[in-house]
Structures are given as C-alpha cells and as structure tokens.
Write an enzyme that holds these catalytic residues in place. Structure first.
Site, PDB file in Angstrom:
ATOM      1  N   TYR A  20     -16.675  18.069 -48.382  1.00 41.22           N
ATOM      2  CA  TYR A  20     -17.291  19.003 -49.323  1.00 41.22           C
ATOM      3  C   TYR A  20     -17.197  20.422 -48.767  1.00 41.22           C
ATOM      4  O   TYR A  20     -16.790  21.355 -49.463  1.00 41.22           O
ATOM      5  CB  TYR A  20     -18.757  18.620 -49.564  1.00 41.22           C
ATOM      6  CG  TYR A  20     -19.450  19.496 -50.562  1.00 41.22           C
ATOM      7  CD1 TYR A  20     -19.448  19.178 -51.915  1.00 41.22           C
ATOM      8  CD2 TYR A  20     -20.097  20.656 -50.167  1.00 41.22           C
ATOM      9  CE1 TYR A  20     -20.076  19.993 -52.846  1.00 41.22           C
ATOM     10  CE2 TYR A  20     -20.721  21.478 -51.082  1.00 41.22           C
ATOM     11  CZ  TYR A  20     -20.715  21.145 -52.418  1.00 41.22           C
ATOM     12  OH  TYR A  20     -21.330  21.965 -53.337  1.00 41.22           O
ATOM     13  N   HIS A  24     -14.837  23.782 -50.110  1.00 46.10           N
ATOM     14  CA  HIS A  24     -15.427  25.080 -50.435  1.00 46.10           C
ATOM     15  C   HIS A  24     -14.901  26.193 -49.530  1.00 46.10           C
ATOM     16  O   HIS A  24     -14.770  27.331 -49.966  1.00 46.10           O
ATOM     17  CB  HIS A  24     -16.951  24.994 -50.415  1.00 46.10           C
ATOM     18  CG  HIS A  24     -17.497  24.382 -51.653  1.00 46.10           C
ATOM     19  ND1 HIS A  24     -17.520  23.013 -51.840  1.00 46.10           N
ATOM     20  CD2 HIS A  24     -17.994  24.937 -52.780  1.00 46.10           C
ATOM     21  CE1 HIS A  24     -18.023  22.761 -53.035  1.00 46.10           C
ATOM     22  NE2 HIS A  24     -18.312  23.906 -53.632  1.00 46.10           N
ATOM     23  N   TYR A  43     -23.082  33.790 -54.147  1.00 44.39           N
ATOM     24  CA  TYR A  43     -23.214  32.342 -54.311  1.00 44.39           C
ATOM     25  C   TYR A  43     -23.283  31.713 -52.928  1.00 44.39           C
ATOM     26  O   TYR A  43     -22.398  31.934 -52.099  1.00 44.39           O
ATOM     27  CB  TYR A  43     -21.993  31.808 -55.068  1.00 44.39           C
ATOM     28  CG  TYR A  43     -22.097  30.412 -55.644  1.00 44.39           C
ATOM     29  CD1 TYR A  43     -22.981  29.465 -55.174  1.00 44.39           C
ATOM     30  CD2 TYR A  43     -21.257  30.048 -56.682  1.00 44.39           C
ATOM     31  CE1 TYR A  43     -23.046  28.192 -55.721  1.00 44.39           C
ATOM     32  CE2 TYR A  43     -21.307  28.771 -57.242  1.00 44.39           C
ATOM     33  CZ  TYR A  43     -22.203  27.852 -56.748  1.00 44.39           C
ATOM     34  OH  TYR A  43     -22.255  26.596 -57.290  1.00 44.39           O
ATOM     35  N   TRP A  78     -11.983  22.279 -61.275  1.00 48.72           N
ATOM     36  CA  TRP A  78     -12.773  22.187 -60.045  1.00 48.72           C
ATOM     37  C   TRP A  78     -13.685  20.960 -60.092  1.00 48.72           C
ATOM     38  O   TRP A  78     -13.790  20.223 -59.123  1.00 48.72           O
ATOM     39  CB  TRP A  78     -13.586  23.460 -59.826  1.00 48.72           C
ATOM     40  CG  TRP A  78     -14.376  23.429 -58.552  1.00 48.72           C
ATOM     41  CD1 TRP A  78     -15.718  23.169 -58.415  1.00 48.72           C
ATOM     42  CD2 TRP A  78     -13.885  23.647 -57.223  1.00 48.72           C
ATOM     43  NE1 TRP A  78     -16.079  23.214 -57.097  1.00 48.72           N
ATOM     44  CE2 TRP A  78     -14.969  23.511 -56.348  1.00 48.72           C
ATOM     45  CE3 TRP A  78     -12.627  23.943 -56.711  1.00 48.72           C
ATOM     46  CZ2 TRP A  78     -14.839  23.662 -54.969  1.00 48.72           C
ATOM     47  CZ3 TRP A  78     -12.502  24.099 -55.340  1.00 48.72           C
ATOM     48  CH2 TRP A  78     -13.604  23.960 -54.491  1.00 48.72           C
ATOM     49  N   TRP A  79     -14.351  20.730 -61.216  1.00 48.83           N
ATOM     50  CA  TRP A  79     -15.214  19.560 -61.346  1.00 48.83           C
ATOM     51  C   TRP A  79     -14.408  18.279 -61.121  1.00 48.83           C
ATOM     52  O   TRP A  79     -14.875  17.373 -60.433  1.00 48.83           O
ATOM     53  CB  TRP A  79     -15.865  19.517 -62.719  1.00 48.83           C
ATOM     54  CG  TRP A  79     -16.958  20.513 -62.948  1.00 48.83           C
ATOM     55  CD1 TRP A  79     -17.550  21.340 -62.034  1.00 48.83           C
ATOM     56  CD2 TRP A  79     -17.592  20.783 -64.187  1.00 48.83           C
ATOM     57  NE1 TRP A  79     -18.504  22.106 -62.642  1.00 48.83           N
ATOM     58  CE2 TRP A  79     -18.551  21.788 -63.957  1.00 48.83           C
ATOM     59  CE3 TRP A  79     -17.437  20.284 -65.478  1.00 48.83           C
ATOM     60  CZ2 TRP A  79     -19.371  22.285 -64.973  1.00 48.83           C
ATOM     61  CZ3 TRP A  79     -18.246  20.786 -66.485  1.00 48.83           C
ATOM     62  CH2 TRP A  79     -19.206  21.773 -66.230  1.00 48.83           C
TER      63      TRP A  79
END
Length: 106
Positions: A20, A24, A43, A78-79
């Site tokens: 993960y 990112h 963010y 992206w999802w």
C-alpha cells in the site's frame, strides 16, 4: 481561498502494508494532477499497523468539485489498481467512513 478539512478512515489488508505504501510512494503523476485539478491542497494518509486502519486527511477548496473526483477515469483506474490491497466496495471504491471535525486550532 477557503480551506475545507476532511478526515476519513479506510482499511488495508494486514499483509499489504508495505505494498500500500509503495503504491502511494509511486503515485501516478496523472492521478496527482487530477486530484489537484479537483481542489486538493493537501493529502495525508496515516497507517495504524496494529489495526491496519488507515486515517486519511485532506484539505480541499471546494466540496462539490472534490466530490466529482470519484467519477474521473483516472480515479476509477486507481481504485481498480488498489482493490487487492484494501477493503473495497463492489465498484472497487475503498470502504471508508468520514470523521466529523470536533476541534480545530489555527
């Protein structure tokens, strides 16, 4: 320009913490550009390794514009890319819930 603060929680799979973070750290430039085009100012995502819970915090400029991000092609891509490392809904969006702001100090 007004800043709107939003916080939310998501869940990463316990054996996918490193993946993960890696994904990112290698965020696609076109994804970053689209986020900024939809009013993103800042963010951050934090991970509680004990529970695998993710805490997201964004600062945005416009609630409506931010809401439109979900329907962009790059966001859907992206999802799809992230669905194997975290809890997702049937449309591959992350399972998440918003947290209400109860205190802020500038």
């Amino acid at each position: 320009m007004n800043t709107i603060r939003k916080a939310f929680c998501m869940q990463v799979y316990p054996d996918c913490h490193a993946e993960y973070e890696k994904r990112h750290n290698e965020l696609w430039p076109e994804m970053a550009a689209e986020l900024k085009a939809h009013g993103l100012k800042s963010y951050s995502i934090f991970l509680d390794k004990k529970t695998s819970q993710l805490f997201g915090y964004v600062e945005i400029t416009d609630e409506k514009l931010w809401g439109e991000m979900a329907d962009t092609a790059i966001n859907r891509k992206w999802w799809d890319f992230m669905k194997d490392v975290m809890e997702t809904n049937p449309d591959n969006s992350p399972v998440s819930y918003d947290l209400p702001e109860v205190f802020h100090l500038d």
